[in-house]
Scaffold this motif. Structure first.
Motif, PDB file in Angstrom:
ATOM      1  N   ASN A   1      -5.279   4.686  -4.386  1.00 44.36           N
ATOM      2  CA  ASN A   1      -4.113   3.899  -4.743  1.00 44.36           C
ATOM      3  C   ASN A   1      -2.839   4.722  -4.770  1.00 44.36           C
ATOM      4  O   ASN A   1      -2.856   5.952  -4.783  1.00 44.36           O
ATOM      5  CB  ASN A   1      -4.318   3.247  -6.114  1.00 44.36           C
ATOM      6  N   ASP A   2      -1.710   4.015  -4.730  1.00 43.24           N
ATOM      7  CA  ASP A   2      -0.401   4.629  -4.887  1.00 43.24           C
ATOM      8  C   ASP A   2      -0.085   4.709  -6.380  1.00 43.24           C
ATOM      9  O   ASP A   2      -0.692   4.018  -7.196  1.00 43.24           O
ATOM     10  CB  ASP A   2       0.664   3.788  -4.178  1.00 43.24           C
ATOM     11  N   ILE A   3       0.875   5.563  -6.734  1.00 37.83           N
ATOM     12  CA  ILE A   3       1.299   5.698  -8.130  1.00 37.83           C
ATOM     13  C   ILE A   3       2.811   5.562  -8.194  1.00 37.83           C
ATOM     14  O   ILE A   3       3.541   6.270  -7.491  1.00 37.83           O
ATOM     15  CB  ILE A   3       0.875   7.058  -8.731  1.00 37.83           C
ATOM     16  N   ILE A   4       3.269   4.628  -9.009  1.00 37.50           N
ATOM     17  CA  ILE A   4       4.696   4.447  -9.240  1.00 37.50           C
ATOM     18  C   ILE A   4       5.028   5.087 -10.586  1.00 37.50           C
ATOM     19  O   ILE A   4       4.489   4.674 -11.629  1.00 37.50           O
ATOM     20  CB  ILE A   4       5.081   2.961  -9.252  1.00 37.50           C
ATOM     21  N   VAL A   5       5.891   6.097 -10.573  1.00 37.66           N
ATOM     22  CA  VAL A   5       6.286   6.779 -11.808  1.00 37.66           C
ATOM     23  C   VAL A   5       7.640   6.210 -12.242  1.00 37.66           C
ATOM     24  O   VAL A   5       8.633   6.359 -11.525  1.00 37.66           O
ATOM     25  CB  VAL A   5       6.384   8.307 -11.610  1.00 37.66           C
ATOM     26  N   LYS A   6       7.665   5.589 -13.404  1.00 39.32           N
ATOM     27  CA  LYS A   6       8.896   4.969 -13.888  1.00 39.32           C
ATOM     28  C   LYS A   6       9.801   6.025 -14.517  1.00 39.32           C
ATOM     29  O   LYS A   6       9.383   7.153 -14.784  1.00 39.32           O
ATOM     30  CB  LYS A   6       8.554   3.866 -14.887  1.00 39.32           C
TER      31      LYS A   6
ATOM     32  N   ILE B   1       0.869  -0.561  -3.058  1.00 43.68           N
ATOM     33  CA  ILE B   1       2.205  -0.927  -2.601  1.00 43.68           C
ATOM     34  C   ILE B   1       2.099  -1.682  -1.278  1.00 43.68           C
ATOM     35  O   ILE B   1       1.466  -1.225  -0.329  1.00 43.68           O
ATOM     36  CB  ILE B   1       3.088   0.317  -2.429  1.00 43.68           C
ATOM     37  N   THR B   2       2.722  -2.854  -1.222  1.00 43.92           N
ATOM     38  CA  THR B   2       2.708  -3.660  -0.009  1.00 43.92           C
ATOM     39  C   THR B   2       4.003  -3.552   0.772  1.00 43.92           C
ATOM     40  O   THR B   2       4.016  -3.728   1.983  1.00 43.92           O
ATOM     41  CB  THR B   2       2.448  -5.137  -0.353  1.00 43.92           C
TER      42      THR B   2
ATOM     43  N   MET C   1       8.225  -1.572   0.472  1.00 34.85           N
ATOM     44  CA  MET C   1       9.220  -0.843  -0.294  1.00 34.85           C
ATOM     45  C   MET C   1      10.546  -0.918   0.441  1.00 34.85           C
ATOM     46  O   MET C   1      10.620  -0.648   1.642  1.00 34.85           O
ATOM     47  CB  MET C   1       8.794   0.618  -0.469  1.00 34.85           C
ATOM     48  N   SER C   2      11.592  -1.320  -0.260  1.00 32.56           N
ATOM     49  CA  SER C   2      12.921  -1.407   0.331  1.00 32.56           C
ATOM     50  C   SER C   2      13.892  -0.627  -0.542  1.00 32.56           C
ATOM     51  O   SER C   2      13.515  -0.028  -1.547  1.00 32.56           O
ATOM     52  CB  SER C   2      13.356  -2.872   0.440  1.00 32.56           C
ATOM     53  N   TYR C   3      15.180  -0.666  -0.178  1.00 33.05           N
ATOM     54  CA  TYR C   3      16.182   0.009  -0.987  1.00 33.05           C
ATOM     55  C   TYR C   3      16.391  -0.692  -2.323  1.00 33.05           C
ATOM     56  O   TYR C   3      16.965  -0.122  -3.252  1.00 33.05           O
ATOM     57  CB  TYR C   3      17.517   0.063  -0.240  1.00 33.05           C
ATOM     58  N   GLU C   4      15.919  -1.918  -2.430  1.00 29.26           N
ATOM     59  CA  GLU C   4      16.153  -2.697  -3.641  1.00 29.26           C
ATOM     60  C   GLU C   4      14.978  -2.652  -4.612  1.00 29.26           C
ATOM     61  O   GLU C   4      15.159  -2.457  -5.816  1.00 29.26           O
ATOM     62  CB  GLU C   4      16.452  -4.154  -3.266  1.00 29.26           C
ATOM     63  N   LYS C   5      13.762  -2.817  -4.100  1.00 25.58           N
ATOM     64  CA  LYS C   5      12.610  -2.923  -4.985  1.00 25.58           C
ATOM     65  C   LYS C   5      11.320  -2.538  -4.258  1.00 25.58           C
ATOM     66  O   LYS C   5      11.294  -2.355  -3.035  1.00 25.58           O
ATOM     67  CB  LYS C   5      12.490  -4.349  -5.530  1.00 25.58           C
ATOM     68  N   ILE C   6      10.249  -2.425  -5.055  1.00 21.11           N
ATOM     69  CA  ILE C   6       8.913  -2.132  -4.535  1.00 21.11           C
ATOM     70  C   ILE C   6       8.018  -3.324  -4.839  1.00 21.11           C
ATOM     71  O   ILE C   6       7.898  -3.740  -5.998  1.00 21.11           O
ATOM     72  CB  ILE C   6       8.318  -0.867  -5.182  1.00 21.11           C
ATOM     73  N   ASN C   7       7.395  -3.878  -3.818  1.00 21.49           N
ATOM     74  CA  ASN C   7       6.406  -4.936  -4.011  1.00 21.49           C
ATOM     75  C   ASN C   7       5.023  -4.298  -4.111  1.00 21.49           C
ATOM     76  O   ASN C   7       4.666  -3.448  -3.283  1.00 21.49           O
ATOM     77  CB  ASN C   7       6.425  -5.927  -2.849  1.00 21.49           C
ATOM     78  N   TYR C   8       4.245  -4.691  -5.092  1.00 19.62           N
ATOM     79  CA  TYR C   8       2.950  -4.047  -5.301  1.00 19.62           C
ATOM     80  C   TYR C   8       2.004  -4.944  -6.098  1.00 19.62           C
ATOM     81  O   TYR C   8       2.423  -5.966  -6.656  1.00 19.62           O
ATOM     82  CB  TYR C   8       3.130  -2.724  -6.059  1.00 19.62           C
ATOM     83  N   ARG C   9       0.758  -4.531  -6.143  1.00 13.53           N
ATOM     84  CA  ARG C   9      -0.239  -5.127  -7.038  1.00 13.53           C
ATOM     85  C   ARG C   9      -0.657  -4.057  -8.039  1.00 13.53           C
ATOM     86  O   ARG C   9      -0.935  -2.930  -7.662  1.00 13.53           O
ATOM     87  CB  ARG C   9      -1.459  -5.649  -6.278  1.00 13.53           C
ATOM     88  N   ASP C  10      -0.704  -4.417  -9.298  1.00 14.61           N
ATOM     89  CA  ASP C  10      -1.043  -3.473 -10.360  1.00 14.61           C
ATOM     90  C   ASP C  10      -2.562  -3.352 -10.445  1.00 14.61           C
ATOM     91  O   ASP C  10      -3.246  -4.262 -10.914  1.00 14.61           O
ATOM     92  CB  ASP C  10      -0.465  -3.972 -11.695  1.00 14.61           C
TER      93      ASP C  10
ATOM     94  N   VAL D   1       7.704   7.955  -6.325  1.00 18.81           N
ATOM     95  CA  VAL D   1       6.523   7.226  -5.864  1.00 18.81           C
ATOM     96  C   VAL D   1       5.579   8.208  -5.204  1.00 18.81           C
ATOM     97  O   VAL D   1       5.980   8.962  -4.306  1.00 18.81           O
ATOM     98  CB  VAL D   1       6.904   6.112  -4.871  1.00 18.81           C
ATOM     99  N   LEU D   2       4.331   8.224  -5.668  1.00 17.45           N
ATOM    100  CA  LEU D   2       3.295   9.084  -5.078  1.00 17.45           C
ATOM    101  C   LEU D   2       2.418   8.203  -4.201  1.00 17.45           C
ATOM    102  O   LEU D   2       1.667   7.367  -4.705  1.00 17.45           O
ATOM    103  CB  LEU D   2       2.463   9.748  -6.183  1.00 17.45           C
ATOM    104  N   LEU D   3       2.512   8.381  -2.903  1.00 19.04           N
ATOM    105  CA  LEU D   3       1.770   7.536  -1.975  1.00 19.04           C
ATOM    106  C   LEU D   3       0.338   8.026  -1.793  1.00 19.04           C
ATOM    107  O   LEU D   3       0.045   9.207  -1.950  1.00 19.04           O
ATOM    108  CB  LEU D   3       2.479   7.512  -0.619  1.00 19.04           C
ATOM    109  N   LYS D   4      -0.544   7.104  -1.426  1.00 14.62           N
ATOM    110  CA  LYS D   4      -1.961   7.452  -1.275  1.00 14.62           C
ATOM    111  C   LYS D   4      -2.202   8.382  -0.080  1.00 14.62           C
ATOM    112  O   LYS D   4      -3.262   9.000   0.011  1.00 14.62           O
ATOM    113  CB  LYS D   4      -2.794   6.186  -1.129  1.00 14.62           C
ATOM    114  N   ASN D   5      -1.208   8.485   0.835  1.00 16.94           N
ATOM    115  CA  ASN D   5      -1.360   9.410   1.966  1.00 16.94           C
ATOM    116  C   ASN D   5      -0.909  10.823   1.628  1.00 16.94           C
ATOM    117  O   ASN D   5      -0.877  11.697   2.488  1.00 16.94           O
ATOM    118  CB  ASN D   5      -0.584   8.889   3.182  1.00 16.94           C
TER     119      ASN D   5
END
Length: 244
Positions: free
Chosen positions: A33-38, A48-49, A51-60, A79-83
């Motif tokens: 999975n990806d990790i979103i650090v707030k 994460i499905t 990602m744009s300059y405005e927001k990140i669409n994802y499933r928790d 954002v720490l991506l799974k790749n």
């Protein structure tokens, strides 16, 4: 002359069942999975499905039965991506746009439902409700399909077992036919019942979400046409999105 037509049926059945179990195990294996650090240092284990300059669409992934949602970039540190890649969000990111209707706008805050799911519905904005509806609707379709498939397996194995028992001439054929007529339907009924229950539960939730949207006078379907830049692939796109 003895009939040995069904001698290889046990081997064939075991092979088919092994393939099915292997496929189910592969489908259910956990994904990286990806990790979103707030910005407050809390983390979201996410898929994460977009990602744009405005927001990140994802499933928790840390929340059971989670529907698709989003977070604005002004609340994200990195954002720490799974790749293995890391995306650091600039401090200059502007605050995101306010949703079409705010969280809890349609809720009676003095008389909230006690059921967690019903509470999440009345507190969600309309875009979040559409995502919830899509998620539970798709899950209900999967459950209905599974119920049909496993019921068909139960019927097919029962008929096959009866035929093997009737046509086979030696004791091994009859034993196998009897076992097939019992084990096959038992397998199909158990998993068919689980699939039907999945269909029933998610359909009920989808209907509740739909009813809430209707109470608000909101449509299940929305059209969005917007330009986006995807930092993951460094590409621009013009997106037409229909949600229902």
């Amino acid at each position: 002359m003895r009939i040995h037509t069904f001698k290889n049926l046990p081997v064939l059945l075991i092979t088919l069942l092994s393939i099915g179990v292997a496929q189910l195990s592969y489908a259910q294996s956990p994904r990286k999975n990806d990790i979103i650090v707030k910005r407050d240092s809390t983390q979201i284990q996410a898929l994460i499905t977009q990602m744009s300059y405005e927001k990140i669409n994802y499933r928790d992934l840390g929340t059971a039965d989670s529907a698709a949602t989003y977070i604005y970039l002004d609340k994200v540190s990195r954002v720490l991506l799974k790749n293995g890649k890391t995306i650091n969000v600039r401090d200059s990111i502007q605050p995101g746009k306010v949703p079409t209707d705010s969280v809890g706008q349609y809720a009676d805050l003095n008389n909230l439902p006690t059921d967690p799911f019903e509470k999440s519905i009345v507190m969600a904005n309309s875009d979040q409700l559409r995502d919830k509806y899509e998620y539970h609707h798709n899950k209900s379709v999967d459950g209905k399909t599974g119920a049909i498939v496993f019921t068909s397996i139960a019927v097919a194995t029962l008929v096959s077992g009866v035929i093997v028992t009737a046509v086979g001439e030696d004791s091994d054929d009859k034993k196998f036919g009897g076992a097939l007529a019992i084990a096959g339907p038992a397998f199909g009924i158990v998993f068919g019942s689980l699939s039907f229950n999945k269909y029933r539960v998610h359909k009920k939730k989808a209907d509740k979400v739909k009813n809430e949207l209707e109470r608000r006078g909101q449509s299940l379907t929305t059209f969005k046409l917007s330009p986006k830049f995807d930092p993951l692939n460094k590409s621009g796109q013009l997106t037409l999105r229909m949600t229902f």
